[in-house]
Design a protein around this motif. Structure first.
Motif, PDB file in Angstrom:
ATOM      1  N   THR A 273       0.800  -1.222   0.000  1.00 10.89           N
ATOM      2  CA  THR A 273       0.000   0.000   0.000  1.00 10.89           C
ATOM      3  C   THR A 273       0.838   1.280   0.000  1.00 10.89           C
ATOM      4  OG1 THR A 273      -1.564  -1.253   1.322  1.00 10.89           O
ATOM      5  CG2 THR A 273      -1.946   1.110   1.127  1.00 10.89           C
ATOM      6  N   LEU A 274       1.867   1.305   0.866  1.00  8.62           N
ATOM      7  CA  LEU A 274       2.636   2.540   1.018  1.00  8.62           C
ATOM      8  C   LEU A 274       3.565   2.795  -0.166  1.00  8.62           C
ATOM      9  CD1 LEU A 274       3.442   2.170   4.795  1.00  8.62           C
ATOM     10  CD2 LEU A 274       1.851   3.788   3.760  1.00  8.62           C
ATOM     11  N   TYR A 275       3.679   1.798  -1.045  1.00  6.91           N
ATOM     12  CA  TYR A 275       4.575   1.950  -2.201  1.00  6.91           C
ATOM     13  C   TYR A 275       3.815   2.191  -3.495  1.00  6.91           C
ATOM     14  CZ  TYR A 275       8.110   0.261   1.002  1.00  6.91           C
ATOM     15  OH  TYR A 275       8.960   0.134   2.064  1.00  6.91           O
TER      16      TYR A 275
ATOM     17  N   GLN B 160      -1.806  -2.390   5.656  1.00  7.07           N
ATOM     18  CA  GLN B 160      -1.675  -3.581   6.477  1.00  7.07           C
ATOM     19  C   GLN B 160      -0.206  -3.864   6.689  1.00  7.07           C
ATOM     20  OE1 GLN B 160      -4.592  -5.924   4.062  1.00  7.07           O
ATOM     21  NE2 GLN B 160      -5.116  -6.601   6.118  1.00  7.07           N
ATOM     22  N   SER B 161       0.087  -4.768   7.589  1.00  9.58           N
ATOM     23  CA  SER B 161       1.492  -4.946   7.921  1.00  9.58           C
ATOM     24  C   SER B 161       2.176  -5.883   6.939  1.00  9.58           C
ATOM     25  CB  SER B 161       1.637  -5.477   9.344  1.00  9.58           C
ATOM     26  OG  SER B 161       0.960  -6.705   9.438  1.00  9.58           O
TER      27      SER B 161
ATOM     28  N   ILE C 194       3.934  -4.929  -8.945  1.00 11.91           N
ATOM     29  CA  ILE C 194       5.218  -5.616  -8.783  1.00 11.91           C
ATOM     30  C   ILE C 194       6.343  -4.602  -8.596  1.00 11.91           C
ATOM     31  CG2 ILE C 194       6.796  -7.308  -9.821  1.00 11.91           C
ATOM     32  CD1 ILE C 194       3.949  -8.337  -8.970  1.00 11.91           C
TER      33      ILE C 194
ATOM     34  N   ASP D  32      13.663  -2.143   0.535  1.00 16.34           N
ATOM     35  CA  ASP D  32      13.776  -1.382   1.781  1.00 16.34           C
ATOM     36  C   ASP D  32      14.109  -2.305   2.949  1.00 16.34           C
ATOM     37  OD1 ASP D  32      13.292   0.950   0.518  1.00 16.34           O
ATOM     38  OD2 ASP D  32      11.349   1.371   1.447  1.00 16.34           O
ATOM     39  N   LEU D  33      13.903  -3.597   2.733  1.00 13.18           N
ATOM     40  CA  LEU D  33      14.172  -4.559   3.800  1.00 13.18           C
ATOM     41  C   LEU D  33      15.572  -5.152   3.705  1.00 13.18           C
ATOM     42  CD1 LEU D  33      10.766  -6.469   3.657  1.00 13.18           C
ATOM     43  CD2 LEU D  33      11.468  -4.773   5.331  1.00 13.18           C
TER      44      LEU D  33
ATOM     45  N   ALA E 272       0.939  -1.006  11.431  1.00 14.30           N
ATOM     46  CA  ALA E 272       1.607  -1.212  10.142  1.00 14.30           C
ATOM     47  C   ALA E 272       2.841  -0.307  10.055  1.00 14.30           C
ATOM     48  CB  ALA E 272       0.636  -0.915   9.004  1.00 14.30           C
TER      49      ALA E 272
ATOM     50  N   GLN F 205      12.619  -1.544   9.958  1.00 18.29           N
ATOM     51  CA  GLN F 205      13.312  -1.845   8.701  1.00 18.29           C
ATOM     52  C   GLN F 205      14.654  -1.128   8.665  1.00 18.29           C
ATOM     53  OE1 GLN F 205       9.312  -1.961   5.895  1.00 18.29           O
ATOM     54  NE2 GLN F 205      11.018  -0.669   5.304  1.00 18.29           N
ATOM     55  N   PRO F 206      15.616  -1.743   7.935  1.00 13.71           N
ATOM     56  CA  PRO F 206      16.888  -1.028   7.766  1.00 13.71           C
ATOM     57  C   PRO F 206      16.660   0.307   7.039  1.00 13.71           C
ATOM     58  CG  PRO F 206      16.930  -3.192   6.649  1.00 13.71           C
ATOM     59  CD  PRO F 206      15.609  -3.079   7.322  1.00 13.71           C
ATOM     60  N   LEU F 207      15.775   0.305   6.046  1.00 17.47           N
ATOM     61  CA  LEU F 207      15.515   1.540   5.310  1.00 17.47           C
ATOM     62  C   LEU F 207      14.129   2.016   5.716  1.00 17.47           C
ATOM     63  CD1 LEU F 207      16.815   1.795   1.752  1.00 17.47           C
ATOM     64  CD2 LEU F 207      15.125   3.394   2.614  1.00 17.47           C
TER      65      LEU F 207
ATOM     66  N   THR G 270       5.813   7.550   0.095  1.00 22.78           N
ATOM     67  CA  THR G 270       4.353   7.518   0.021  1.00 22.78           C
ATOM     68  C   THR G 270       3.728   8.913  -0.095  1.00 22.78           C
ATOM     69  OG1 THR G 270       4.539   5.623   1.468  1.00 22.78           O
ATOM     70  CG2 THR G 270       2.326   6.489   1.122  1.00 22.78           C
TER      71      THR G 270
END
Lengths: 181, 316
Positions: free
Chosen positions: A72-74, A88-89, A114, A123-124, B28, B35-37, B42
């Protein structure tokens, strides 16, 4: 509003078999699925990833860990929407660094989901490789994104809708194509 | 659950479902802190005005961090350097800020109701970051998130709030939130800081000036900051406050063994709180700060986008 015409693309049995076949393809192309992890994109990518992991487990006895990604945030269309969708998480209980990942989603269309998912993953951490597995590829890409594993390719018009129903969410397995008459 | 309001002016008007929704959304954003980043795009291209007519460090930095993490720009107005010092009226100041076309305004003001006054006059969402003796809703929400993380629930809690209740907007926002979940709230402190009418705010509220009577059975203990300038009105020597109300290990031991110890900060160690309590495993002081960023990210995200839409028919 004119009613849309619905045709069935995959029956319950065909949907189940298609997912099963995708699982076997993953096993073949990744060398016994060694070291891979599956990342389901919310919502219907999640039960799909779980079923793929089941097939991988049955075929190789290897356990492919599953993560859940909320994109969602992307999304790139928040400024177009009049409202923000509920977030959502993301639940990825392992490090993605150096990992061989397979993103899983129900329908591949413009490729924008995608793109968002790849941004979220990076980001992870820094995965070694990211591949894509989808149940349906309906064409009309707006970005240079392709899936390594495709359950069914379908010719559609941009205004059509592809509806994926999965037992875990919708109570039945079925894929429908809705088009304007 | 949908999010149907445009502003966040207080927790009093929020329903239990709305609070639950806001806390779920904040969760959320908690994940992103790990997170690292941590930086998202958004809210790229959006901007937030942080209009702090009253000095603030932690709340302002928390909102600025939340905005930065979402990719939004912030414009700062600080009391010391603002045109209000030159005699400009509040409405003129905020209209000037609005003319710079921000997407949201976060406001702190010494006058209770100032954010409501601004919300009625501007066309953009307003977040109350503390108004006079009224409310500090984002603090109430972040405290609720912290409690629910630690205890696994928000329902039916015994909550003891110790200190200067009269001047505390944090206490008021917390009372509105926790009482909606069936909380039984005990207010404890010197009589001059315990407004007799306050138990009328919510059901199951009581005043208990004696700290040893106020703590037994508490699931949550909130210690409020003592503003030393207020000790003069009427006079209560700091030594006396420490003797009667300082949260010490022995006093905290009167609460339930798993009770959480909260403080909205800034803490004055050795005055309202014993350092051993502040640093104890029961203390949630730093979690409150971390959760504050998550809650404020959720608020900025939701308010700059309005109510959540139905999922788009065919995402790509």
């Amino acid at each position: 509003m004119p009613t849309r015409e619905k045709t069935q693309l995959l029956s319950a049995a065909q949907t189940g078999r298609t997912i099963e076949r995708l699982g076997h393809e993953i096993v073949e192309k990744t060398g016994e699925a060694h070291g891979i992890a599956l990342i389901g994109i919310r919502r219907r990518g999640v039960p799909l990833a779980q079923r793929l992991a089941g097939t991988v487990r049955a075929a190789t006895a290897a356990e492919a860990p599953i993560g859940i990604l909320d994109i969602t945030l992307y999304r790139d269309d928040l400024s177009l929407a009049s409202a923000h969708p509920v977030v959502q998480s993301t639940e990825i209980p392992f490090s993605v660094d150096g990992r061989d990942l397979i993103l899983v989603d129900d329908v591949l269309f413009t490729g924008r989901t995608i793109r968002a998912a790849i941004n979220g993953l990076f980001d992870l951490g820094r995965p070694r490789r990211v591949q894509l597995c989808v149940l349906v590829d309906r064409g009309h890409r707006e970005l240079p994104i392709e899936a390594a594993y495709v359950g069914r390719r379908v010719e559609t018009r941009p205004e059509d809708l592809v509806e994926v129903h999965l037992k875990e969410i919708d109570g039945e397995d079925r894929v429908l194509l809705e088009r304007m008459p | 659950m949908s999010f149907t309001f445009r502003h966040l002016l207080g927790t009093e008007a929020l329903s239990r479902d709305e609070i639950t929704f806001l806390l779920d959304q904040s969760r959320a954003f908690q994940g992103i802190q790990k997170q690292p980043l941590k930086k998202l795009a958004t809210l790229r291209g959006k901007s937030a005005v942080l209009a702090f007519f009253e000095t603030s460090t932690r709340t302002r930095i928390s909102f600025a961090t939340a905005a930065a993490r979402l990719g939004a720009d912030t414009m700062n107005l600080q009391a010391e350097s603002s045109s209000t010092q030159k005699g400009e009226s509040l409405v003129d100041t905020v209209r000037t800020l609005e003319a710079m076309k921000p997407d949201v305004i976060v406001i702190r003001h010494a006058a209770s109701g100032a954010p409501h006054f601004v919300a009625e006059r501007l066309g953009i969402p307003v977040i109350n970051a503390g108004d006079g003796l009224h409310e500090h809703p984002s603090q109430g929400l972040l405290d609720a998130l912290t409690i629910s993380d630690r205890l696994g629930r928000l329902d039916d809690l015994n909550v003891t709030i110790v200190g200067d209740i009269r001047h505390s907007r944090v206490a008021r926002s917390n009372i509105h939130v926790l009482s909606k979940f069936g909380g039984r709230i005990t207010l404890c402190g010197p009589a001059m800081w315990l407004p007799a009418e306050m138990p009328g705010m919510a059901p199951n509220m009581r005043i208990e000036p004696c700290i040893t009577q106020a703590l037994p059975g508490a699931n949550v203990v909130m210690v409020l900051r003592v503003q030393t300038e207020r000790l003069r009105e009427p006079s209560l020597p700091p030594d006396e406050y420490i003797r009667l109300y300082q949260m010490t290990p022995a006093r905290l031991a009167l609460a339930r063994p798993d009770a959480v110890l909260m403080h909205p900060g800034p803490m004055i160690r050795g005055l309202e709180i014993d350092p051993a309590v502040a640093d104890s495993p029961q203390s949630t002081v730093l979690e409150q700060v971390t959760n504050g960023v998550a809650v404020r990210m959720a608020l900025l995200y939701l308010l700059t986008g309005g109510a959540p839409s139905a999922a788009t028919p065919q995402a790509g």
